[in-house]
Design an enzyme around this catalytic site. Structure first.
Site: not given
Length: 478
Positions: A278, A308, A461
């Site tokens: 992750e 990201e 998450d």
């Protein structure tokens, strides 16, 4: 004259009644679209035939101190300043400018604080705010906690820096080796803001958060060796790794040494055991390039958000790479698909690169998710992307069950799912769109965005963890 005035009043009342009736009808129609998606997800979200039961998770964990961002900045007597994206933070002015940059874009971001004394002063001010709250923090700890809560039958071995306060908050069912215990908690500051919130001349387009910390344990990856040493591959069927982004505050040489240690540890894990990495927000192109070149080919699965993904494309000279500099909010869906395809083609397992073990990418942003994987490597991806999208709304709204009155569909009615696609009309009764190429297959599902978000931290998450638990790894049998 009286009759004319009466006529005008009657007309005005009539127009108002017609408008209100039209507005009510439109709201009912809108809510029906969201309701159709919620109902359709119930049919799509099915468990795989084989589920993950024994997890090894690490390596970043901390205590999150969550506060309203603008309230903290006002308490620090910090006026809104120049929007400037700084790699690291050395003082309050760096915090002000970097926060302003992401606040105006509505993008999630994380930056390391380099001055311990200044950071502790900021934390002291944050603790005095009435609305401050403590939560489990760190991508790895959050993923472990979410899985423990949603899948209580799953056994989790967790490795990360765990202080006294964090130990109290983590699920008691998790196994935490003594080597993970530290004397005092690492604290991360989570600066949250709502949609339409103002700070000086700036206004946030969406609800999101900015994270900063002065963290010695996680920033040096002190638990990295313990993570690999305590991994029993014979008793584990999924490895979850996160925390590489916090190394960004270190020197180039230190970063290179820790990345080399990561690679050496990953090389010892058999290919039959899936490893998920992750990612999280980074600002140093050279560091991200090292992760792209050296690390991601050694993991089976990758999770990342819009900031990201765009930055990875910029660092690796991928498609739409210049969009990173001016991107505001989620990218167009076909652009995200192009970048996912690029990651799989250049760094993943393909006919050109049989040595790589990367076979899955899970992209998540505010309004939609996409899972791309190598054909035959994973099963149940359509259910996984639907489960992740559904979880995003539940977590943001802090509810056990979604309902159409508290969420909104944010994707356009007409869109292209990938660059060479024809324009499609979104069908709320079929909220999972799938397509494939010669080597890869993709699944996309929208997110029902919470109208009044209760918590933005840990959303990515939670999404990645949920998507993983609804996925089935097949590559080991090939």
């Amino acid at each position: 004259m009286f009759l004319k005035a009466l006529y005008l009043v009657i007309c005005a009342v009539g127009i108002a009644l017609v408008y209100n009736a039209w507005k009510t009808a439109m709201e009912v129609k809108k809510e029906q679209i969201e309701e159709d998606i919620i109902n359709a997800w119930e049919k799509h979200v099915v468990s795989p035939s084989v589920t993950f039961q024994n997890l090894h998770v690490g390596i970043n964990s901390n205590v999150d101190l969550i506060i309203p961002a603008v309230a903290l900045l006002k308490a620090l007597t910090v006026p809104s300043g120049t929007k400037e994206n700084r790699d690291v933070l050395n003082n309050v002015e760096d915090l002000r400018d970097t926060f302003a940059h992401f606040f105006a874009k509505g993008s999630a971001a994380e930056r390391a604080f380099m001055n311990k004394k200044v950071f502790q002063r900021i934390i002291s001010t944050a603790k005095m705010l009435e609305s401050s709250q403590y939560y489990i923090g760190g991508n790895a700890a959050l993923m472990a906690s979410i899985i423990s809560e949603q899948f209580p039958e799953v056994k989790i071995n967790f490795v990360g820096p765990v202080g006294p306060k964090l130990l109290e908050m983590l699920p008691k069912s998790m196994n935490i080796p003594m080597a993970s215990h530290i004397a005092s908690d690492e604290v991360h500051l989570i600066m949250e803001y709502g949609v339409g919130e103002t700070w000086g001349d700036l206004k946030s387009p969406v609800a999101n958060r900015f994270i900063t910390s002065y963290d010695e344990s996680n920033s040096q990856a002190t638990m990295l060796e313990t993570f690999f040493e305590t991994l029993d591959t014979s008793k584990t069927d999924l490895v979850l790794l996160s925390g590489l982004h916090i190394l960004e505050g270190q020197s180039k040489d230190f970063f290179a040494r820790r990345i080399q240690a990561v690679c050496e540890g990953l090389n010892e894990i058999p290919r039959s055991l899936p490893v998920h990495l992750e990612l999280a927000s980074m600002a140093n192109e050279d560091f991200v390039k090292q992760i792209l070149i050296k690390v991601i080919s050694k993991v089976s699965s990758l999770g990342l958000n819009e900031q990201e993904l765009a930055f990875a494309s910029l660092a690796g000279d991928g498609p739409h790479n210049l969009d990173f500099h001016h991107q505001s909010g989620p990218p167009e869906m076909y652009k995200a698909s192009d970048m996912i395809m690029w990651l799989l083609q250049h760094y993943g397992h393909s006919s050109h690169n049989r040595e790589s073990r990367l076979t899955r990418v899970h992209f998540h942003c505010l309004s939609y998710h996409i899972i791309g994987n190598v054909k035959g490597a994973w099963a149940n991806s359509a259910a996984a992307v639907a489960a992740g999208s559904r979880m995003a709304g539940k977590q943001a709204c802090d509810v056990q069950q979604l309902n159409s009155s508290i969420v909104d569909l944010k994707i356009p009615k007409y869109f292209k799912a990938f660059s060479n696609d024809v324009e499609r009309e979104f069908d709320p009764n079929n909220p999972v769109i799938s397509w494939e190429t010669n080597e890869f297959e993709f699944s996309l599902s929208p997110v029902l965005v919470c109208n009044d978000p209760q918590k933005t931290v840990g959303l990515g998450d939670s999404i990645s963890a949920t998507g993983l638990m609804f996925s089935q790894y097949l590559y080991a049998s090939k």
